[in-house]
Scaffold this motif. Structure first.
Motif, PDB file in Angstrom:
ATOM      1  N   THR A  46      -3.744 105.459  69.666  1.00  0.00           N
ATOM      2  CA  THR A  46      -4.745 104.870  68.790  1.00  0.00           C
ATOM      3  C   THR A  46      -6.102 104.843  69.460  1.00  0.00           C
ATOM      4  O   THR A  46      -6.212 104.876  70.685  1.00  0.00           O
ATOM      5  CB  THR A  46      -4.359 103.430  68.399  1.00  0.00           C
ATOM      6  N   LYS A  47      -7.136 104.738  68.634  1.00  0.00           N
ATOM      7  CA  LYS A  47      -8.498 104.611  69.140  1.00  0.00           C
ATOM      8  C   LYS A  47      -9.236 103.620  68.253  1.00  0.00           C
ATOM      9  O   LYS A  47      -9.504 103.896  67.082  1.00  0.00           O
ATOM     10  CB  LYS A  47      -9.199 105.973  69.141  1.00  0.00           C
ATOM     11  N   ALA A  48      -9.544 102.452  68.808  1.00  0.00           N
ATOM     12  CA  ALA A  48     -10.236 101.412  68.056  1.00  0.00           C
ATOM     13  C   ALA A  48     -11.745 101.593  68.173  1.00  0.00           C
ATOM     14  O   ALA A  48     -12.242 102.126  69.169  1.00  0.00           O
ATOM     15  CB  ALA A  48      -9.833 100.040  68.568  1.00  0.00           C
ATOM     16  N   GLU A  49     -12.453 101.131  67.149  1.00  0.00           N
ATOM     17  CA  GLU A  49     -13.915 101.229  67.149  1.00  0.00           C
ATOM     18  C   GLU A  49     -14.342 102.659  67.488  1.00  0.00           C
ATOM     19  O   GLU A  49     -15.187 102.892  68.354  1.00  0.00           O
ATOM     20  CB  GLU A  49     -14.523 100.234  68.141  1.00  0.00           C
ATOM     21  N   ASP A  50     -13.742 103.597  66.791  1.00  0.00           N
ATOM     22  CA  ASP A  50     -13.925 105.032  67.047  1.00  0.00           C
ATOM     23  C   ASP A  50     -15.314 105.474  66.572  1.00  0.00           C
ATOM     24  O   ASP A  50     -15.598 105.506  65.369  1.00  0.00           O
ATOM     25  CB  ASP A  50     -12.819 105.793  66.308  1.00  0.00           C
ATOM     26  N   THR A  51     -16.177 105.799  67.517  1.00  0.00           N
ATOM     27  CA  THR A  51     -17.583 106.070  67.201  1.00  0.00           C
ATOM     28  C   THR A  51     -17.792 107.443  66.565  1.00  0.00           C
ATOM     29  O   THR A  51     -17.266 108.454  67.020  1.00  0.00           O
ATOM     30  CB  THR A  51     -18.439 105.987  68.481  1.00  0.00           C
TER      31      THR A  51
END
Length: 513
Positions: A433-438
């Motif tokens: 997962t990747k949170a706050e994916d810019t």
């Protein structure tokens, strides 16, 4: 096979009765050549005690224990020094009186070991001072003081503020001796998990050199990739090195990344990928702080911290970020400067910590009538690409949380709670997962990857009923464009939670064509 001090006997193979040496003795020489008073903070079970014992054996002059190691030919073995070794690692201190008795008991053992006489007293400072002075005069050599797990008495009672204050005063009185006894000391080395400010614990001990974040000593504890592949070469046959690195490597103190030795040694013994280090101590107090402070869990993926967060833990104002970094749940991912100030980007060190910490976050939540592990269901839903099943799993999880639990934790209107829980469910399941994916026009709340698929997820919290904004935001801002070239299939998922109903009121998805 020669007998080695525990600080050098890095690993003994149970099956073949072989010894493996990770030689950290160059750091002994480097420390002594660069000063007199040192402090080192590292997470629990990271080899601090082993290194302290190595220092002890070197100053005692036990040359035979260092055969074949760097220090054998790089140390003045003609000199031997009396060593005072205080270890706070054993047992749990109940209160300040218990701490005083524990310190005095350890100090008295040194009077027996070195056959010296001191006045019998219940004053910790007086006894410590007398022992240093008598050792100096009796052996005609300055004294070495080694203190292991200096902060454990405080951390044991960190949730009981009054006891912490009283324990801190005892420790402050004890450590004050190191300043007044300076002419009689050869070397002082203290270790711990936390970096309490010098004002609160080491009042006046300004000469204490904190080497916690120091490029020269960044790998003083832990195994580098080179050390792992060189020393343990025969143990690595048939092992997926990339998977081993993914699970256990990643701790960083501004030098080479290192493995936690505890994980590696147990992995070699069990030959199974498990969260060995994490299982030795569940961070219950930390998780409580998260709920109390309404902390947004996805922030831990990329947490910006200044020197104050990295350096000092204030017992009067405990911050989540302080403890997370100093106890090893976060590590340094990158650094940058603004003007003359250094800033740090923190994140989870590896897969073990990332998944296990999120599971701990979920386990703290009271649940009723849930007969399965939601993380496993989340994983299966993505594995099967069954988003309807994913919706049902998320809905069932929030249904299982009793109303009283929300009131107890004051989370009724905390918008970040819902997103934090969903993030923890996905991350705790072991998915990538990747949170706050810019992206170039905003941030994706959560991106989930599985094989050649990407799931772009947006959360919204509404007052009562669905507003159908989550999925539309993904489309309007074209978040998916970031992965159109790297993923064969992309799914857009919009989820809305109702504050009033405390559950999902909107869950829509579609496959990008």
């Amino acid at each position: 096979m020669k007998k080695l001090p525990i600080g050098i006997q890095s690993f003994k193979s149970i099956r073949e009765d072989n010894y493996y040496y990770v030689d950290k003795t160059p750091f002994v020489k480097k420390l002594v050549d660069n000063g007199k008073y040192f402090f080192l903070s590292r997470p629990r079970r990271f080899g601090k005690s082993l290194f302290v014992d190595t220092l002890k054996q070197a100053f005692l002059g036990n040359k035979q224990l260092f055969e074949g190691l760097y220090l054998e030919n790089n140390w003045d073995w003609s000199k031997k020094y009396p060593v005072i070794h205080i270890d706070f690692g054993g047992g749990v201190i109940k209160d300040s009186q218990d701490l005083k008795e524990w310190i005095i008991r350890q100090l008295k053992r040194h009077t027996l070991t070195y056959n010296i006489l001191v006045e019998d007293t219940d004053n910790v400072r007086f006894m410590f001072t007398d022992i240093i002075f008598n050792l100096y005069n009796t052996y005609e050599n300055p004294v070495v003081v080694l203190v292991d797990e200096y902060d454990k008495p405080i951390l044991d009672k960190i949730e009981e503020q009054q006891k912490v204050i009283e324990i801190r005063e005892v420790l402050k009185d004890f450590y004050s001796v190191l300043k007044t006894a300076e002419p009689y000391l050869k070397f002082v080395f203290l270790t711990g998990v936390s970096r309490f400010s010098k004002v609160s614990i080491f009042s006046g001990l300004n000469q204490l050199n904190d080497i916690t974040i120091d490029l020269r000593f960044s790998t003083i504890c832990g195994y580098t990739q080179s050390e792992l592949e060189t020393v343990f070469a025969d143990r690595l046959e048939g092992i997926d090195l990339e998977k081993l690195k993914y699970w256990y490597n990643g701790y960083n103190w501004l030098g080479d990344k290192v493995y936690n030795p505890f994980d590696i040694l147990l992995f070699f013994d069990k030959k199974e990928f498990r969260p060995y280090w994490f299982e030795t101590g569940t961070p219950t107090f930390l998780v409580k702080l998260f709920y109390k402070n309404r902390y947004y869990l996805p922030n831990l993926e990329n947490l910006e911290a200044d020197e104050g967060i990295i350096s000092n833990l204030d017992v009067d104002n405990v911050k989540v970020e302080n403890i997370l970094f100093q106890s090893g749940y976060l590590t340094i991912k990158d650094t940058y400067t603004l003007g003359d100030e250094m800033y740090y980007l923190l994140s989870y060190p590896n897969f073990e910590v990332r998944t296990s910490f999120n599971k701990a976050f979920l386990n703290y939540i009271d649940r009723v009538g849930l007969s399965y592990r939601p993380e496993s269901q989340i994983y299966r839903s993505i594995q099967e690409n069954n988003l309807d099943k994913l919706k049902d799993t998320l809905y069932s999880f929030f249904v299982s949380i009793p109303n009283d639990w929300y009131r107890k934790n004051d989370l009724d209107s905390y918008e970040g709670f819902y997103a934090s829980v969903v993030y923890a469910l996905f991350t705790g399941s072991g998915l990538n997962t990747k949170a706050e994916d810019t992206t170039n026009i905003g941030k994706i709340d959560l991106t989930v990857f599985y094989q050649d698929k990407a799931y772009i997820i947006e959360f919204k919290v509404v007052e009562k009923e669905a507003e159908s904004k989550a999925l539309n935001q993904i489309k309007e801002k074209k978040y998916y464009e970031k992965y159109t070239g790297s993923c064969k299939e992309i799914y857009l998922v919009g989820i809305e939670f109702s504050k009033e109903k405390r559950n999902i009121v909107y869950f829509e998805y579609e496959k990008l064509k």
